[in-house]
Design a protein around this motif. Structure first.
Motif, PDB file in Angstrom:
ATOM      1  N   LEU A  62       0.846  -1.294  -0.001  1.00  0.00           N
ATOM      2  CA  LEU A  62      -0.016  -0.002  -0.063  1.00  0.00           C
ATOM      3  C   LEU A  62       0.882   1.137  -0.069  1.00  0.00           C
ATOM      4  N   PRO A  63       0.184   2.312  -0.558  1.00  0.00           N
ATOM      5  CA  PRO A  63       1.235   3.543  -0.709  1.00  0.00           C
ATOM      6  C   PRO A  63       1.272   4.188   0.722  1.00  0.00           C
ATOM      7  N   VAL A  64       2.337   4.940   0.810  1.00  0.00           N
ATOM      8  CA  VAL A  64       2.465   5.781   2.305  1.00  0.00           C
ATOM      9  C   VAL A  64       2.469   7.239   1.718  1.00  0.00           C
ATOM     10  N   ALA A  65       1.882   7.689   0.514  1.00  0.00           N
ATOM     11  CA  ALA A  65       1.771   9.089   0.328  1.00  0.00           C
ATOM     12  C   ALA A  65       0.545   8.982  -0.957  1.00  0.00           C
ATOM     13  N   PHE A  66       0.224  10.093  -1.006  1.00  0.00           N
ATOM     14  CA  PHE A  66      -0.711  10.285  -2.345  1.00  0.00           C
ATOM     15  C   PHE A  66      -0.541  11.667  -2.893  1.00  0.00           C
ATOM     16  N   GLU A  67      -1.145  11.936  -4.099  1.00  0.00           N
ATOM     17  CA  GLU A  67      -1.188  13.369  -4.563  1.00  0.00           C
ATOM     18  C   GLU A  67      -1.909  14.093  -3.720  1.00  0.00           C
ATOM     19  N   LEU A  68      -1.605  15.334  -3.544  1.00  0.00           N
ATOM     20  CA  LEU A  68      -2.505  16.318  -2.964  1.00  0.00           C
ATOM     21  C   LEU A  68      -3.629  16.834  -3.658  1.00  0.00           C
ATOM     22  N   PRO A  69      -4.694  16.902  -2.868  1.00  0.00           N
ATOM     23  CA  PRO A  69      -5.932  17.516  -3.644  1.00  0.00           C
ATOM     24  C   PRO A  69      -5.816  19.078  -3.781  1.00  0.00           C
ATOM     25  N   ASP A  70      -6.446  19.828  -4.740  1.00  0.00           N
ATOM     26  CA  ASP A  70      -6.705  21.299  -4.859  1.00  0.00           C
ATOM     27  C   ASP A  70      -7.559  21.802  -3.796  1.00  0.00           C
ATOM     28  N   ALA A  71      -6.856  22.255  -2.523  1.00  0.00           N
ATOM     29  CA  ALA A  71      -7.661  22.630  -1.429  1.00  0.00           C
ATOM     30  C   ALA A  71      -7.070  24.147  -1.159  1.00  0.00           C
ATOM     31  N   PRO A  72      -7.761  24.924  -0.364  1.00  0.00           N
ATOM     32  CA  PRO A  72      -7.110  26.176   0.146  1.00  0.00           C
ATOM     33  C   PRO A  72      -6.185  25.912   1.394  1.00  0.00           C
TER      34      PRO A  72
ATOM     35  N   PRO B  40      -3.864  26.417   4.743  1.00  0.00           N
ATOM     36  CA  PRO B  40      -3.109  25.324   5.112  1.00  0.00           C
ATOM     37  C   PRO B  40      -4.332  24.126   5.304  1.00  0.00           C
ATOM     38  N   PHE B  41      -3.982  22.914   5.152  1.00  0.00           N
ATOM     39  CA  PHE B  41      -5.114  21.928   5.292  1.00  0.00           C
ATOM     40  C   PHE B  41      -4.541  20.619   5.697  1.00  0.00           C
ATOM     41  N   VAL B  42      -5.558  19.621   6.114  1.00  0.00           N
ATOM     42  CA  VAL B  42      -5.070  18.376   6.458  1.00  0.00           C
ATOM     43  C   VAL B  42      -5.417  17.538   5.581  1.00  0.00           C
ATOM     44  N   HIS B  43      -4.926  16.650   4.987  1.00  0.00           N
ATOM     45  CA  HIS B  43      -5.576  15.536   4.125  1.00  0.00           C
ATOM     46  C   HIS B  43      -5.348  14.271   4.466  1.00  0.00           C
ATOM     47  N   GLU B  44      -6.581  13.620   5.090  1.00  0.00           N
ATOM     48  CA  GLU B  44      -6.039  12.397   5.694  1.00  0.00           C
ATOM     49  C   GLU B  44      -6.818  11.248   4.810  1.00  0.00           C
ATOM     50  N   ILE B  45      -5.894  10.095   4.804  1.00  0.00           N
ATOM     51  CA  ILE B  45      -6.398   8.841   4.017  1.00  0.00           C
ATOM     52  C   ILE B  45      -6.403   7.835   4.816  1.00  0.00           C
ATOM     53  N   SER B  46      -7.469   7.015   4.832  1.00  0.00           N
ATOM     54  CA  SER B  46      -7.506   5.794   5.819  1.00  0.00           C
ATOM     55  C   SER B  46      -7.791   4.604   4.724  1.00  0.00           C
ATOM     56  N   MET B  47      -7.006   3.675   5.118  1.00  0.00           N
ATOM     57  CA  MET B  47      -7.101   2.388   4.311  1.00  0.00           C
ATOM     58  C   MET B  47      -7.273   1.268   5.388  1.00  0.00           C
ATOM     59  N   ARG B  48      -8.414   0.555   5.513  1.00  0.00           N
ATOM     60  CA  ARG B  48      -8.577  -0.362   6.521  1.00  0.00           C
ATOM     61  C   ARG B  48      -8.826  -1.810   5.797  1.00  0.00           C
ATOM     62  N   GLU B  49      -8.317  -2.716   6.472  1.00  0.00           N
ATOM     63  CA  GLU B  49      -8.487  -4.100   6.374  1.00  0.00           C
ATOM     64  C   GLU B  49     -10.116  -4.526   5.817  1.00  0.00           C
ATOM     65  N   ILE B  50     -10.950  -4.061   6.619  1.00  0.00           N
ATOM     66  CA  ILE B  50     -12.409  -4.305   6.557  1.00  0.00           C
ATOM     67  C   ILE B  50     -13.067  -3.777   5.188  1.00  0.00           C
TER      68      ILE B  50
ATOM     69  N   HIS C 117      -9.915   5.749   1.429  1.00  0.00           N
ATOM     70  CA  HIS C 117     -10.782   6.945   1.635  1.00  0.00           C
ATOM     71  C   HIS C 117     -10.307   8.064   2.202  1.00  0.00           C
ATOM     72  N   TRP C 118     -10.593   9.185   1.746  1.00  0.00           N
ATOM     73  CA  TRP C 118     -10.005  10.533   2.178  1.00  0.00           C
ATOM     74  C   TRP C 118     -10.997  11.499   2.596  1.00  0.00           C
ATOM     75  N   SER C 119     -10.440  12.525   3.291  1.00  0.00           N
ATOM     76  CA  SER C 119     -11.108  13.884   3.570  1.00  0.00           C
ATOM     77  C   SER C 119     -10.220  14.724   3.723  1.00  0.00           C
ATOM     78  N   VAL C 120     -10.481  16.198   3.440  1.00  0.00           N
ATOM     79  CA  VAL C 120      -9.769  17.529   3.393  1.00  0.00           C
ATOM     80  C   VAL C 120     -10.392  18.292   4.534  1.00  0.00           C
ATOM     81  N   GLY C 121      -9.598  18.956   5.419  1.00  0.00           N
ATOM     82  CA  GLY C 121     -10.100  19.976   6.419  1.00  0.00           C
ATOM     83  C   GLY C 121      -9.166  20.965   6.775  1.00  0.00           C
ATOM     84  N   PRO C 122      -9.578  21.933   7.268  1.00  0.00           N
ATOM     85  CA  PRO C 122      -8.585  23.041   7.649  1.00  0.00           C
ATOM     86  C   PRO C 122      -7.666  22.583   8.562  1.00  0.00           C
ATOM     87  N   LEU C 123      -6.640  23.517   8.620  1.00  0.00           N
ATOM     88  CA  LEU C 123      -5.343  23.073   9.634  1.00  0.00           C
ATOM     89  C   LEU C 123      -6.067  23.756  10.735  1.00  0.00           C
TER      90      LEU C 123
END
Length: 160
Positions: free
Chosen positions: A28-38, A40-50, A56-62
Motif C-alpha cells: 500500500l502507498p504511504v503517500a498520495f497526490e495532494l488535492p486542490d484545496a485552500p 493550510p489543510f489536513v489531507h487524511e487517507i484511511s485504508m482499512r482491512e475491513i 478513503h480520504w477527507s480534507v479539512g482546515p488545519l
C-alpha cells in the motif's frame, strides 16, 4: 502558516499479518497526490482491512497549532514538527521518542509510527496500525509527497 499535512493511516487485524494479505498490505502507498484545496489543510487517507484497503480520504482546515495528532510551532522562519501518540497504552512502548524535526521553507518530512491496540475482547481483539505523516512547509506541488522527503523519521517498532 503555509503548511500541508497528509496523514496516511492503515489498519488491519491478525488476518493480514502473513501470506498474501500481508503482501497486499505491505504494498500500500504511504503517500498520495495532494488535492486542490485552500492552504493550510489536513489531507487524511484511511485504508482499512475491513474495506479491502481501499483509500478513503477527507480534507479539512488545519486547526491552530497543527492538527489533533501533530504539534507544530513556527519560530525564526522554521517549523518544528512532532507527531503525537494516539493513546497512552499502545504497543510497542515508546519510553523515549525522537525529538521534533525542524523544517525550512520548501522542505518536508515523512514520519512513520506503528501501533498495536487491544480491545476488551483480549487477543482476538488486536488491531494493528501504521500511521505515516507527510508534512510540507512552504510551497508544495500536488505530487510533493510522491518523491523523496527532506527528512525521514522511522519510529516503527516490533508489533509481535
Amino acid at each position: 502558516m503555509d503548511v500541508v499535512v497528509q496523514w496516511v493511516r492503515t489498519s488491519w487485524t491478525k488476518q493480514s499479518r502473513g501470506g498474501p494479505p500481508a503482501a497486499l498490505r505491505n504494498a500500500l502507498p504511504v503517500a498520495f497526490e495532494l488535492p486542490d484545496a485552500p492552504r493550510p489543510f489536513v489531507h487524511e487517507i484511511s485504508m482499512r482491512e475491513i474495506d479491502g484497503f481501499r483509500p478513503h480520504w477527507s480534507v479539512g482546515p488545519l486547526p491552530g497549532g497543527g492538527s489533533r495528532s501533530v504539534r507544530l510551532r513556527e519560530a525564526d522562519g522554521r517549523l518544528l514538527v512532532h507527531p503525537l501518540i494516539p493513546a497512552m497504552f499502545t504497543l510497542p512502548p515508546r519510553r523515549r521518542r525522537p525529538p521534533g524535526v525542524r523544517l525550512d521553507p520548501g522542505q518536508w518530512v515523512r514520519w512513520q509510527l506503528n501501533y498495536r491496540f487491544s480491545s476488551a475482547a483480549g487477543m482476538a481483539g488486536w488491531s494493528y496500525h501504521l500511521h505515516t505523516l507527510n508534512l510540507a512547509y512552504g510551497p508544495a506541488e500536488p505530487e510533493v509527497f510522491l518523491g523523496t522527503p527532506t527528512r525521514y523519521v522511522d519510529e516503527r517498532g516490533p508489533l509481535r
